[in-house]
Design a protein around this motif. Structure first.
Motif, mmCIF file in Angstrom:
data_model
loop_
_atom_site.group_PDB
_atom_site.id
_atom_site.type_symbol
_atom_site.label_atom_id
_atom_site.label_comp_id
_atom_site.label_asym_id
_atom_site.label_seq_id
_atom_site.Cartn_x
_atom_site.Cartn_y
_atom_site.Cartn_z
ATOM 1 N N SER A 172 -1.700 -2.513 -0.612
ATOM 2 C CA SER A 172 -1.376 -1.804 0.355
ATOM 3 C C SER A 172 -2.378 -1.358 1.215
ATOM 4 C CB SER A 172 -0.151 -0.658 0.481
ATOM 5 O OG SER A 172 1.081 -0.633 -0.718
ATOM 6 N N THR A 173 -3.096 -1.143 0.920
ATOM 7 C CA THR A 173 -4.668 -0.622 1.841
ATOM 8 C C THR A 173 -5.550 -1.827 2.101
ATOM 9 O OG1 THR A 173 -4.983 1.094 -0.112
ATOM 10 C CG2 THR A 173 -6.585 0.932 1.642
ATOM 11 N N ILE A 174 -5.435 -2.590 0.787
ATOM 12 C CA ILE A 174 -6.427 -3.590 1.699
ATOM 13 C C ILE A 174 -5.868 -4.308 3.364
ATOM 14 C CG2 ILE A 174 -6.958 -6.012 1.100
ATOM 15 C CD1 ILE A 174 -7.079 -5.082 -2.046
ATOM 16 N N ALA A 175 -4.301 -4.307 2.644
ATOM 17 C CA ALA A 175 -3.376 -4.995 3.697
ATOM 18 C C ALA A 175 -2.931 -4.502 5.060
ATOM 19 C CB ALA A 175 -1.822 -5.459 3.247
ATOM 20 N N VAL A 176 -3.760 -2.925 5.164
ATOM 21 C CA VAL A 176 -3.259 -1.993 6.136
ATOM 22 C C VAL A 176 -4.938 -2.393 6.614
ATOM 23 C CG1 VAL A 176 -4.039 -0.139 7.332
ATOM 24 C CG2 VAL A 176 -1.740 -0.867 5.552
ATOM 25 N N ALA A 179 -4.990 -5.689 8.232
ATOM 26 C CA ALA A 179 -4.350 -6.173 9.837
ATOM 27 C C ALA A 179 -5.266 -5.436 10.988
ATOM 28 C CB ALA A 179 -2.634 -5.186 9.343
ATOM 29 N N VAL A 180 -5.621 -4.213 10.418
ATOM 30 C CA VAL A 180 -6.259 -3.046 11.518
ATOM 31 C C VAL A 180 -7.478 -3.405 11.792
ATOM 32 C CG1 VAL A 180 -7.375 -0.746 11.911
ATOM 33 C CG2 VAL A 180 -4.344 -1.195 11.015
ATOM 34 N N ARG A 181 -8.315 -4.057 10.446
ATOM 35 C CA ARG A 181 -9.663 -4.280 11.130
ATOM 36 C C ARG A 181 -10.239 -5.985 10.858
ATOM 37 N NH1 ARG A 181 -12.745 1.121 7.526
ATOM 38 N NH2 ARG A 181 -11.743 2.270 8.753
ATOM 39 N N GLY A 182 -8.921 -6.642 10.949
ATOM 40 C CA GLY A 182 -9.793 -7.792 10.746
ATOM 41 C C GLY A 182 -10.115 -8.230 9.712
ATOM 42 N N THR A 183 -11.061 -9.089 9.255
ATOM 43 C CA THR A 183 -12.024 -9.454 8.519
ATOM 44 C C THR A 183 -13.034 -9.264 7.357
ATOM 45 O OG1 THR A 183 -13.519 -11.170 9.629
ATOM 46 C CG2 THR A 183 -11.666 -12.020 9.249
ATOM 47 N N ALA A 184 -13.228 -7.623 7.906
ATOM 48 C CA ALA A 184 -15.022 -6.852 7.313
ATOM 49 C C ALA A 184 -14.289 -6.446 5.649
ATOM 50 C CB ALA A 184 -15.132 -5.931 8.509
#
Length: 216
Positions: A172-176, A179-184
């Motif tokens: 869930s954290t990775i998905a967020v 979604a929020v920070r792009g590809t970093a």
């Protein structure tokens, strides 16, 4: 301190690494060491099931016959499907398919939650039947080894459920973040998370026959 990776906007390489490949290799090695420690932890449960089943074959077979084979089988299918979706997420991140990747991670989280819901329902049924040692109704089975089986069962599946819960939080954290920070740093996070998720799957594949198929 980090520096941007040439040719990959938004991806940062930690100062102690010379390249993104070296950083990824170090991350993978660290994850594999962690996974090896988890295998040793669950290995104790696997060994316990095998040794005590040899010592109490009739008791373990009787106890296993009181487990819910249907729920166990459905949960196995659910977890195997979640491994497919997390593998698709890895493929998506490697090809820069953000929407597909986030969708696959969301599906993985949903399947993991479904597994826990079914497992919780199974626990509730077993509690109602008195199969949870030292809790609720008196334990109904009297063959030697049956209570030992259920002690191992609840300890192993409870620990597995705790690991799965951690995996759900991780995905869930990775998905967020994706979604929020792009590809970093997402490729590293997705691949490490996928390895952990696959371990959860493999552990269940071992637990399933030990718990549900003994004597059937």
């Amino acid at each position: 301190m980090t520096r941007p990776l040439p040719g990959a906007e938004g991806v940062a390489v930690q100062e102690q690494y010379e390249s993104a490949d070296q950083q990824m290799s170090a991350n993978r090695l660290g994850m594999w060491v962690f996974l090896a420690s988890e295998v040793m932890l669950f290995g104790g449960f696997f060994l316990g099931f095998l040794v005590y089943r040899v010592m109490h074959p009739q008791g373990f077979e009787e106890a296993a016959s009181h487990t819910d084979l249907l729920i166990g089988t459905v949960n196995t299918v659910v977890l195997l499907t979640s491994s497919l979706t997390v593998a698709l997420a890895v493929t998506a991140v490697r090809h820069g398919r953000r929407g597909m990747g986030i969708g696959c991670l969301a599906a993985t989280v949903g399947l993991g939650a479904a597994f826990l819901a079914l497992k919780g329902y199974e626990y509730w049924k077993e509690y109602g039947e008195g199969l949870m040692p030292h809790a609720g109704k008196p334990f109904p089975l009297h063959e030697e080894g049956t209570m030992l089986f259920f002690n191992l069962y609840f300890a192993a599946t409870g620990l597995h459920a705790a690991h799965l819960t951690l995996g759900i939080v991780m995905m869930s954290t990775i998905a967020v973040l994706w979604a929020v920070r792009g590809t970093a740093r997402v490729p590293e996070l997705v691949e490490s998370g996928a390895l952990y998720w696959h371990l959860i799957d493999v552990i269940w594949i071992w637990l399933y026959p030990l718990i549900y198929l003994a004597g059937r």
